[in-house]
Design an enzyme around this catalytic site. Structure first.
Site, short mmCIF file in Angstrom:
data_model
loop_
_atom_site.label_atom_id
_atom_site.label_comp_id
_atom_site.label_asym_id
_atom_site.label_seq_id
_atom_site.Cartn_x
_atom_site.Cartn_y
_atom_site.Cartn_z
N HIS A 80 10.04 26.51 19.04
CA HIS A 80 8.75 26.88 19.16
C HIS A 80 8.01 25.63 20.19
O HIS A 80 8.39 24.72 19.98
CB HIS A 80 8.50 26.98 17.75
CG HIS A 80 8.37 25.72 16.90
ND1 HIS A 80 7.30 24.76 16.91
CD2 HIS A 80 9.03 25.35 16.04
CE1 HIS A 80 7.76 23.79 15.92
NE2 HIS A 80 8.67 24.07 15.36
N ASP A 82 4.83 24.96 19.81
CA ASP A 82 3.57 23.79 19.13
C ASP A 82 4.23 22.46 18.41
O ASP A 82 5.33 22.71 18.02
CB ASP A 82 2.80 24.80 18.27
CG ASP A 82 3.28 25.54 16.97
OD1 ASP A 82 4.55 25.87 17.25
OD2 ASP A 82 2.97 25.61 16.06
N ASP A 141 9.93 18.04 16.53
CA ASP A 141 9.89 19.19 16.00
C ASP A 141 8.77 20.15 16.77
O ASP A 141 7.62 19.83 16.57
CB ASP A 141 9.47 18.95 14.48
CG ASP A 141 8.95 20.56 14.01
OD1 ASP A 141 9.24 21.49 14.13
OD2 ASP A 141 8.21 20.11 12.83
N GLU A 175 4.43 28.37 15.72
CA GLU A 175 5.28 28.33 14.42
C GLU A 175 4.53 27.64 13.26
O GLU A 175 4.63 27.92 12.12
CB GLU A 175 6.66 27.68 14.82
CG GLU A 175 7.85 27.85 13.74
CD GLU A 175 7.80 26.51 12.68
OE1 GLU A 175 8.59 26.68 11.62
OE2 GLU A 175 7.11 25.65 12.88
N GLU A 176 4.16 26.77 13.54
CA GLU A 176 3.46 25.64 12.49
C GLU A 176 2.28 26.44 11.94
O GLU A 176 1.61 25.80 10.80
CB GLU A 176 2.79 24.62 13.15
CG GLU A 176 3.81 23.45 13.81
CD GLU A 176 5.09 22.90 12.91
OE1 GLU A 176 4.72 23.20 11.64
OE2 GLU A 176 5.90 22.22 13.38
N ASP A 199 15.57 24.24 14.54
CA ASP A 199 14.16 23.81 13.84
C ASP A 199 14.63 22.90 12.45
O ASP A 199 14.06 23.44 11.43
CB ASP A 199 13.18 24.78 13.62
CG ASP A 199 11.82 24.46 13.25
OD1 ASP A 199 11.39 23.25 13.63
OD2 ASP A 199 10.83 25.18 12.95
N HIS A 382 6.68 16.02 11.16
CA HIS A 382 5.23 15.87 10.77
C HIS A 382 4.75 14.65 10.33
O HIS A 382 3.64 14.39 9.88
CB HIS A 382 4.73 16.86 9.60
CG HIS A 382 4.82 18.29 9.95
ND1 HIS A 382 4.52 19.38 9.11
CD2 HIS A 382 5.77 19.02 11.02
CE1 HIS A 382 5.08 20.65 9.67
NE2 HIS A 382 5.76 20.26 10.52
#
EC number: 3.4.11.4
Length: 413
Positions: A80, A82, A141, A175-176, A199, A382
């Site tokens: 992904h 983002d 990520d 995705e987030e 992921d 994150h």
């Protein structure tokens, strides 16, 4: 281009997901995601891939054609575009040697990656580790996934002696924000037979279970009144909401659960005495457990409405995504077998991990494309303490090459 250089080039593009734009239905929610998709698209074209397309929604698809004259299934790899909205600043990645102890990210601001907090660091003594300066996310990520996928393609192109069927690439935005990109991905047109997302976390982790996930929106409607004459008239919707929350099963919340234990997450509460809205997440690994949790909320809402009066409680339940394992059983389990063997062929011990979250493969699997999740090698998603050991990044790309090899071996006529 070396995989580390490639990854760091991707981190220089700010692709932070934008929640406000996402809520407004805009995709991609941030223009940086389109910039990254276009850059990767150009790299894939330069490597000779066919049908390289970047859609209006910044969904990238591409195909490395088969180099054999017999039919083989098409395997796809997804990442992904983002990065999470926890930090929005630009990334300043750096590569640091790690010899043990605490790792200084930013001397001026006294920011350290401390071994006492992140004990798995001891596994990477002697390795180089990619980190930030402690003021942003690293974006491994999921840019480590993108770098691994493109590096795998580059390796296959440079080694035509490796026999393979069609190899497809898919990159999706946002995705987030609840797997938005993968939910609208056109699986049928894409034409893959099975797929893998990257992921996941540390080296060796393999995911083929995640939540059955749902959303609950519960609206409490009261009756406002001036406090000087409120007796017998005021129905405080805030207190209704608090009483409702107090009747949820004790201990079944994120902060009390682990492993395959499901939960109810009281996520947001807004309102006043007249009207209050409660937003909740519902999670369970089993389909039966998930349905029971959703039914519990429905029954509790109906019971409270019967107690507090007609129209006082309205419960709206919706499904977000399903457990990927639902699509990877029986004859459909072969993607798990191939990934497991790929790990072992490279002397990587598979660490099967139930993911207490969602990933794009859940939506892709639900739409007919079986899709386990393999590691990128990164840790602390994150967080400003996100880090990526270089050897783990290289291993992630090696696993993808091995999956391609094993696919040919398994399905060769």
């Amino acid at each position: 281009m070396d995989i580390v250089e490639r990854f760091i080039s991707y981190t220089k593009i700010n692709t932070t997901t934008n929640r406000e734009n996402g809520a407004a239905g805009i995709m991609p929610s941030s223009e940086g995601q389109r910039v990254l998709a276009n850059q990767v698209g150009e790299e894939l074209r330069a490597l000779g891939l066919q049908d390289v397309q970047v859609s209006e929604r910044a969904i990238l698809t591409a195909t490395l054609p088969a180099n054999v004259n017999y039919p083989l299934p098409a395997v796809a790899f997804f990442g992904h575009l983002d990065t999470s909205a926890e930090q929005t600043t630009d990334t300043h990645a750096q590569i640091l040697p790690y010899s043990g102890g605490d790792l200084c990210l930013n001397k001026q601001q006294n920011i350290y990656l401390r071994q006492s907090e992140f004990s798995e660091l001891k596994d990477y003594i002697g390795d180089e580790i990619i980190v930030t300066d402690g003021t942003s996310l690293l974006g491994a990520d999921d840019k480590a996934a993108i770098a691994s996928i493109v590096n795998m393609i580059q390796y296959l192109v440079q080694h035509p002696e490796i026999k393979h069927g069609p190899v497809k690439v898919g990159l999706v935005p946002d995705e987030e924000q609840g797997l938005r990109g993968s939910k609208v991905f056109d699986v049928k047109t894409f034409g893959a037979d099975f797929a893998y997302t990257l992921d996941c976390c540390g080296i060796g982790e393999l995911v083929y279970e995640n939540w059955n996930a749902g959303d609950a929106v519960i609206v409490f409607t009261g009756q406002s009144a001036h406090p000087m004459s409120a007796k017998g008239k005021l129905k405080n919707s805030l207190l209704m909401a608090h009483k409702f929350i107090s009747m949820l099963p004790g201990g079944e919340a994120p902060e009390y659960t682990e492993g395959r234990e499901g939960y109810y997450w009281v996520k947001q509460l807004q309102g006043n005495s007249a009207k209050t809205v409660l937003n909740m997440d519902v999670r369970d690994f089993t389909e039966q457990g998930y349905q029971q949790r959703m039914q519990f909320l429905k029954n509790l809402s109906e019971s409270c409405a019967a107690l507090w009066g007609e129209g006082s409680v309205k419960c709206t339940l919706s499904d977000r995504y399903a457990n990927v394992f639902n699509s990877l059983q029986g004859e459909s389990a072969y993607p798990i077998d191939i990934a497991t063997q790929a790990y072992r062929n490279l002397n990587i011990e598979p660490k099967v991990t139930p993911m207490r979250g969602g990933y794009d493969g859940a939506a892709l699997s639900q739409n007919g494309l079986p899709c386990p999740n393999v590691f990128t090698g990164a840790h602390n998603f994150h967080s400003i303490y996100e880090y990526l050991p270089v050897k783990s990044l290289r291993a992630a790309s090696d696993v993808l090459v091995e999956i391609v090899k094993l696919t040919e071996q398994r399905f060769k006529p």
